[in-house]
Design a protein around this motif. Structure first.
Motif, mmCIF file in Angstrom:
data_model
loop_
_atom_site.group_PDB
_atom_site.id
_atom_site.type_symbol
_atom_site.label_atom_id
_atom_site.label_comp_id
_atom_site.label_asym_id
_atom_site.label_seq_id
_atom_site.Cartn_x
_atom_site.Cartn_y
_atom_site.Cartn_z
ATOM 1 N N LEU A 155 0.835 -1.205 0.000
ATOM 2 C CA LEU A 155 0.000 0.000 0.000
ATOM 3 C C LEU A 155 0.869 1.255 0.000
ATOM 4 C CD1 LEU A 155 -2.865 -1.039 2.430
ATOM 5 C CD2 LEU A 155 -3.041 -0.629 -0.027
ATOM 6 N N ARG A 156 1.998 1.200 0.719
ATOM 7 C CA ARG A 156 2.925 2.339 0.709
ATOM 8 C C ARG A 156 3.502 2.541 -0.684
ATOM 9 N NH1 ARG A 156 3.617 7.200 2.634
ATOM 10 N NH2 ARG A 156 5.788 7.874 2.652
ATOM 11 N N ALA A 157 3.896 1.449 -1.335
ATOM 12 C CA ALA A 157 4.464 1.550 -2.687
ATOM 13 C C ALA A 157 3.427 2.073 -3.667
ATOM 14 C CB ALA A 157 4.979 0.182 -3.130
ATOM 15 N N LEU A 158 2.207 1.625 -3.532
ATOM 16 C CA LEU A 158 1.146 2.091 -4.430
ATOM 17 C C LEU A 158 0.873 3.577 -4.213
ATOM 18 C CD1 LEU A 158 -1.013 1.524 -6.549
ATOM 19 C CD2 LEU A 158 -2.549 0.771 -4.718
ATOM 20 N N THR A 159 0.858 4.003 -2.960
ATOM 21 C CA THR A 159 0.649 5.424 -2.673
ATOM 22 C C THR A 159 1.741 6.270 -3.304
ATOM 23 O OG1 THR A 159 -0.468 4.899 -0.582
ATOM 24 C CG2 THR A 159 0.425 7.130 -0.826
ATOM 25 N N MET A 160 3.009 5.846 -3.156
ATOM 26 C CA MET A 160 4.125 6.593 -3.741
ATOM 27 C C MET A 160 4.062 6.592 -5.270
ATOM 28 S SD MET A 160 5.842 7.955 -1.301
ATOM 29 C CE MET A 160 4.180 8.232 -0.625
ATOM 30 N N ALA A 161 3.695 5.436 -5.826
ATOM 31 C CA ALA A 161 3.582 5.358 -7.287
ATOM 32 C C ALA A 161 2.543 6.348 -7.794
ATOM 33 C CB ALA A 161 3.217 3.934 -7.704
ATOM 34 N N LEU A 162 1.391 6.395 -7.112
ATOM 35 C CA LEU A 162 0.324 7.296 -7.546
ATOM 36 C C LEU A 162 0.709 8.760 -7.372
ATOM 37 C CD1 LEU A 162 -2.781 5.410 -6.080
ATOM 38 C CD2 LEU A 162 -2.262 5.765 -8.497
ATOM 39 N N ALA A 163 1.356 9.073 -6.284
ATOM 40 C CA ALA A 163 1.661 10.478 -5.994
ATOM 41 C C ALA A 163 2.842 11.004 -6.792
ATOM 42 C CB ALA A 163 1.929 10.653 -4.495
ATOM 43 N N LEU A 164 3.871 10.158 -6.986
ATOM 44 C CA LEU A 164 5.139 10.666 -7.496
ATOM 45 C C LEU A 164 5.632 10.035 -8.785
ATOM 46 C CD1 LEU A 164 7.017 10.748 -4.054
ATOM 47 C CD2 LEU A 164 5.890 12.659 -5.224
ATOM 48 N N ASN A 165 5.138 8.849 -9.140
ATOM 49 C CA ASN A 165 5.718 8.144 -10.290
ATOM 50 C C ASN A 165 4.772 8.062 -11.483
ATOM 51 O OD1 ASN A 165 7.345 7.009 -7.861
ATOM 52 N ND2 ASN A 165 8.558 6.484 -9.678
ATOM 53 N N LEU A 166 3.750 8.865 -11.466
ATOM 54 C CA LEU A 166 2.919 9.051 -12.649
ATOM 55 C C LEU A 166 3.143 10.473 -13.146
ATOM 56 C CD1 LEU A 166 -0.463 7.439 -11.478
ATOM 57 C CD2 LEU A 166 1.483 6.330 -12.604
ATOM 58 N N LYS A 167 3.029 10.658 -14.447
ATOM 59 C CA LYS A 167 3.262 11.987 -15.030
ATOM 60 C C LYS A 167 2.142 12.331 -16.012
ATOM 61 C CE LYS A 167 7.318 12.923 -13.125
ATOM 62 N NZ LYS A 167 8.550 12.959 -13.909
ATOM 63 N N LEU A 168 1.762 13.596 -15.979
ATOM 64 C CA LEU A 168 0.816 14.124 -16.960
ATOM 65 C C LEU A 168 1.404 15.382 -17.582
ATOM 66 C CD1 LEU A 168 -1.098 13.449 -14.135
ATOM 67 C CD2 LEU A 168 -2.821 13.554 -15.943
ATOM 68 N N VAL A 169 1.152 15.571 -18.869
ATOM 69 C CA VAL A 169 1.475 16.849 -19.497
ATOM 70 C C VAL A 169 0.268 17.758 -19.283
ATOM 71 C CG1 VAL A 169 1.887 18.062 -21.653
ATOM 72 C CG2 VAL A 169 3.039 15.896 -21.204
ATOM 73 N N VAL A 170 0.488 18.830 -18.551
ATOM 74 C CA VAL A 170 -0.587 19.764 -18.212
ATOM 75 C C VAL A 170 -0.405 21.029 -19.037
ATOM 76 C CG1 VAL A 170 -1.719 21.059 -16.379
ATOM 77 C CG2 VAL A 170 -0.724 18.804 -15.899
ATOM 78 N N ILE A 171 -1.376 21.285 -19.901
ATOM 79 C CA ILE A 171 -1.329 22.461 -20.774
ATOM 80 C C ILE A 171 -2.274 23.506 -20.211
ATOM 81 C CG2 ILE A 171 -1.721 23.304 -23.111
ATOM 82 C CD1 ILE A 171 -1.252 20.398 -24.076
ATOM 83 N N ASN A 172 -1.720 24.636 -19.812
ATOM 84 C CA ASN A 172 -2.516 25.740 -19.289
ATOM 85 C C ASN A 172 -2.723 26.777 -20.384
ATOM 86 O OD1 ASN A 172 -2.855 25.267 -16.270
ATOM 87 N ND2 ASN A 172 -0.657 24.958 -16.524
ATOM 88 N N LEU A 173 -3.978 27.049 -20.684
ATOM 89 C CA LEU A 173 -4.284 28.048 -21.705
ATOM 90 C C LEU A 173 -4.051 29.444 -21.154
ATOM 91 C CD1 LEU A 173 -7.573 26.631 -23.284
ATOM 92 C CD2 LEU A 173 -5.187 26.120 -23.854
ATOM 93 N N GLU A 174 -3.663 30.337 -22.048
ATOM 94 C CA GLU A 174 -3.485 31.728 -21.674
ATOM 95 C C GLU A 174 -4.753 32.505 -22.019
ATOM 96 O OE1 GLU A 174 0.048 32.840 -23.731
ATOM 97 O OE2 GLU A 174 1.362 31.675 -22.406
#
Length: 608
Positions: free
Chosen positions: A196-215
């Motif tokens: 559960l600790r490993a899964l929590t860390m994976a979800l919080a820190l080892n996933l990545k999204l490209v976040v595009i913020n519109l101006e």
């Protein structure tokens, strides 16, 4: 626009709300295409973290890329929670929130309070800083998904009973997490707490999204269309909804109210269920919009032009979006009721024979126009128009001529009907069809119909077979009094029976010439209309190959005529047995074929 790569912790830890605008589609991800693959990817990352910890490795575990989201910053006063509209990526944001919350629930239930606390910061804003309950959740879906999402983010197990897709998603994810965390076969050296600790860390820190913020200068609608109208799996209706609500915002309308009061009519599983249209399966809502645009514009609208036609020819000229939505909602309700007309009313009969049996969906725009209240067509005129079009189609089918030009014919007829008064709809339809002289559009005459019926191998020619059955059902109905309670036979429940069986040689060929030409001639005649009738499925096997009068060794000792007479109440069969008490011959088949062909021209009349 500005693009950054963020972990879920960076994306969700700030005090922020990601609001799904009302123009977005509802949540549609499912177990096979999205939930299961996502869980397998996240599980693999968590197991790599476990392995690295077990080996005390300092090597960095590679992050897993989840995709991109596009956000539009909304103005908000100082001191208030930031709000961003999700222009693209709402499906993955909702699913990611469900995965985070499912892990939080499992961790809390099994004593991992530290992990649960971390995950709580990623799915909820602190209650002491929010002004309303709406602001607690980090992601805020559209109306159609809101109640289910709120229930999923709660910890009440009673919410698991919901059949909403959001509810099914969190139950699925929670079960997968629990099974993995407490399955010792995953890694014998790790405990459930480790996993559960490993899964929590994976979800919080080892996933990545490209976040595009519109101006501020970016056009959110144009970006939405560019991202989703070029191959991404959005429905045409999703793009239409986006355009409608963007226009509503420009007109300063209450988009939430517009969504609840109007677009909600077009939401739900019914509208997203796939239906066959031609050779393809398409969502019902896209099919409806296709028909609706064709009806409204009296113009052929290709299925790949639904969104652009709606935007350019319906929305752009509109002075009031609410007026467009009022019309669309009313016509959607009419479309949904097309299959609910009384089965033996004229529209009900047309829907059964033409749409369901003959599968000529090109007529739906006309059926929709004739039955929608906004057209104002009186019932007698509506029935006259539908009866004429049904005759035109059935006669062309019986004469084995093409109906490929039906789409263009319907569109031209719609144009003519729209220029006349509604009460003239029936007369105009009859006149229009009678005026057609091209081979692709002629309304076959009585002589052409009876001639074709006598020539063709009816049983083989009327394919799919339900077309053959439909003609026999109509013949049966024509013998019944319209004033009785049983004025019509049961549609689709009866089976087609050859009076002289297809395997006629066994009990019907004792005195028949054995030369090839005679045999070929009879094989043809056995398939003609005059040799066909209707019986119940239960009766068919009993009498099928029996001779007309009883003979020794026959399958049914009473004979086929007596079996039909004793067990069938159809008037089609009563006339058959009454008129042929002793024998059923080749000449009898010919005579009945001609008689039924003439009766067909009375059922489906043609304007002279």
């Amino acid at each position: 626009m500005e693009a950054n790569t963020l972990t879920p912790q960076k994306l969700f830890e700030p005090q922020v709300r990601y609001v799904i605008p009302v123009f977005q589609r509802p949540y549609v991800w499912d177990i096979e295409k999205q939930w299961e693959p996502l869980w397998e990817d996240v599980r693999a990352v968590a197991e790599e973290l476990l392995e690295a910890r077990h080996q005390q490795s300092s090597a960095e575990v590679p992050a897993h890329f989840l995709g991109a989201v596009v956000l539009d910053q909304q103005p908000n006063p100082a001191g208030f929670i930031q709000v961003r509209h999700v222009i693209d990526g709402q499906q993955r944001l909702i699913t990611l929130q469900l995965l985070l919350n499912a892990t939080r629930q499992v961790a809390a239930k099994h004593g991992r309070q530290r992990d649960a606390a971390l995950l709580t910061t990623l799915v909820r804003n602190p209650e002491h800083i929010v002004d309303s309950d709406d602001e607690i959740l980090k992601v805020w879906p559209i109306n159609a998904d809101r109640a289910a999402f709120q229930a999923a983010m709660d910890d009440d197990e009673a919410n698991d009973e919901s059949k909403h897709r959001v509810s099914e998603a969190i139950v699925f994810l929670r079960e997968r997490i629990t099974s993995w965390a407490f399955d010792a076969s995953t890694d014998d050296s790790s405990t459930p707490s480790d996993r559960l600790r490993a899964l929590t860390m994976a979800l919080a820190l080892n996933l990545k999204l490209v976040v595009i913020n519109l101006e501020p200068a970016d056009n959110a609608q144009a970006i939405f269309e560019a991202l989703n109208d070029r191959g991404a799996p959005l429905l045409a209706a999703d793009l239409v909804k986006n355009a409608v609500f963007q226009a509503a915002e420009r007109q300063h309308l209450d988009v939430d109210k517009l969504d609840r009061d109007y677009w909600d009519t077009l939401s739900g599983d019914f509208w997203r269920e796939e239906q066959r249209q031609g050779r393809l399966n398409r969502p019902r809502i896209d099919i409806f919009l296709n028909y609706w645009l064709t009806m409204r514009r009296a113009h052929v609208v290709p299925s790949d032009r639904i969104f652009t036609d709606f935007r350019d020819h319906v929305l752009q000229p509109a002075h009031d979006v609410q007026t467009v939505m009022t019309e669309l909602r009313a016509d959607a309700q009419t479309y949904r009721r097309l299959a609910d007309f009384p089965p033996h009313s004229v529209p009900g009969t047309f829907y059964y024979r033409i749409i369901q049996v003959m599968d000529i969906a090109a007529t739906v725009p006309l059926l929709l126009w004739l039955t929608r209240p906004a057209s104002g067509v009186p019932e007698p005129a509506r029935d006259q128009a539908l009866t004429a079009l049904e005759s035109w189609l059935v006669r062309r089918m019986l004469c084995r001529v093409s109906i490929a030009d039906t789409t263009n014919l319907v569109v031209e007829l719609l144009r003519r009907l729209r220029t006349a008064t509604p009460a003239e709809a029936g007369q105009i339809t009859e006149t229009f069809l009678a005026e057609q002289t091209a081979d692709t559009r002629r309304w076959p005459t009585d002589e052409e119909v009876t001639d074709s019926v006598q020539r063709i191998r009816f049983y083989n020619a009327m394919t799919p077979r339900r077309r053959c059955r439909m003609i026999l059902e109509a013949l049966e109905d024509s013998y019944r009094s319209p004033k009785t309670e049983e004025a019509h036979c049961r549609r689709g429940d009866l089976t087609i029976e050859h009076v002289m069986p297809q395997s006629w040689q066994q009990h019907w060929g004792a005195d028949f010439p054995a030369d090839p030409a005679s045999i070929q001639d009879r094989n043809h005649r056995v398939q003609t209309l005059g040799n066909l009738t209707l019986v119940t499925a239960r009766l068919n096997p009993v009498i099928s190959n029996s001779p007309w009068p009883p003979t020794a060794g026959a399958p049914s000792p009473e004979g086929k005529r007596a079996g039909i007479n004793a067990h069938s109440v159809l008037l089609l069969n009563k006339r058959l047995v009454d008129e042929h008490p002793d024998e059923w011959t080749d000449q009898a088949i010919n005579d009945r074929t001609l008689a039924l062909g003439r009766r067909i021209t009375e059922i489906w009349r043609r304007r002279a």
